[in-house]
Write a protein that holds these residues in place. Structure first.
Motif, PDB file in Angstrom:
ATOM      1  N   THR A 129      -4.318  -6.300  -3.881  1.00  0.00           N
ATOM      2  CA  THR A 129      -3.854  -6.206  -2.500  1.00  0.00           C
ATOM      3  C   THR A 129      -4.052  -7.524  -1.760  1.00  0.00           C
TER       4      THR A 129
ATOM      5  N   GLN B 285      -1.174   6.797  -5.222  1.00  0.00           N
ATOM      6  CA  GLN B 285      -2.409   6.342  -4.565  1.00  0.00           C
ATOM      7  C   GLN B 285      -2.490   6.992  -3.184  1.00  0.00           C
TER       8      GLN B 285
ATOM      9  N   LEU C  94       2.390   1.686  -3.449  1.00  0.00           N
ATOM     10  CA  LEU C  94       1.417   2.278  -4.376  1.00  0.00           C
ATOM     11  C   LEU C  94       1.328   3.786  -4.172  1.00  0.00           C
TER      12      LEU C  94
ATOM     13  N   ILE D  82      -7.753  -2.909  -7.329  1.00  0.00           N
ATOM     14  CA  ILE D  82      -6.712  -2.690  -6.317  1.00  0.00           C
ATOM     15  C   ILE D  82      -6.936  -3.627  -5.132  1.00  0.00           C
TER      16      ILE D  82
ATOM     17  N   ALA E 158       0.829  -1.206   0.000  1.00  0.00           N
ATOM     18  CA  ALA E 158       0.000   0.000   0.000  1.00  0.00           C
ATOM     19  C   ALA E 158       0.867   1.263   0.000  1.00  0.00           C
TER      20      ALA E 158
ATOM     21  N   LYS F 127     -11.815   0.405 -10.272  1.00  0.00           N
ATOM     22  CA  LYS F 127     -10.443   0.622  -9.802  1.00  0.00           C
ATOM     23  C   LYS F 127     -10.287   0.137  -8.362  1.00  0.00           C
TER      24      LYS F 127
END
Length: 159
Positions: free
Chosen positions: A143, A32, A26, A139, A23, A135
């Protein structure tokens, strides 16, 4: 049995740490949003009062320690998932971990986010009320795949 529980805890922690590294990667590499578990902490806090579903978690009564509770809840859930995998697969899997069971379980666990936590926070089923649900779903699947890699990888390290 105690050894399986401890190993499950380690598998869950390792997987959750890898998921958090993913995370943050990203965020730093692709812009993100940073992981923010404060809304999750607020949601966890309201669960204690019997309130599961909110129109918007942002308008729910705040909780002073919601960020800490969110991160704690995030790791507790990851640990529970690790323990469930290890108990379901048993000592044979820990002795020789294979990726497929971790992958299947990692993907199955996204159901809790899509069908409990996201609608509970007012985001709709599988993020349907977000600006870009596709999206968010992609994701999420990626993840949880990273989480699965983390469960398998941690099992490989501790075998």
């Amino acid at each position: 049995m105690i050894a399986l529980l401890w190993n499950g805890i380690l598998v869950g922690i390792g997987a959750t740490v890898l998921m958090d590294i993913w995370a943050f990667a990203l965020h730093y590499l692709f812009g993100q949003a940073r992981p923010n578990w404060a809304p999750g902490g607020r949601w966890f806090r309201h669960l204690a009062n019997g309130k599961v579903f909110h129109d918007s978690i942002g308008t729910a009564e705040p909780y002073e320690h919601e960020l800490a509770l969110g991160w704690t809840g995030h790791y507790v859930v990851g640990i529970i998932y690790g323990v469930v995998l290890v108990l379901a697969m048993g000592p044979g899997w820990l002795a020789s971990p294979t990726f497929l069971p971790a992958f299947v379980w990692g993907i199955v666990t996204i159901a809790a986010g899509w069908f409990l936590m996201q609608p509970g926070m007012g985001l709709g089923w599988a993020a349907s009320k977000t600006p870009n649900p596709t999206k968010v779903r992609i994701i999420g699947l990626l993840t949880h795949t990273v989480f699965a890699i983390g469960m398998w990888g941690t099992a490989m390290l501790i075998r």
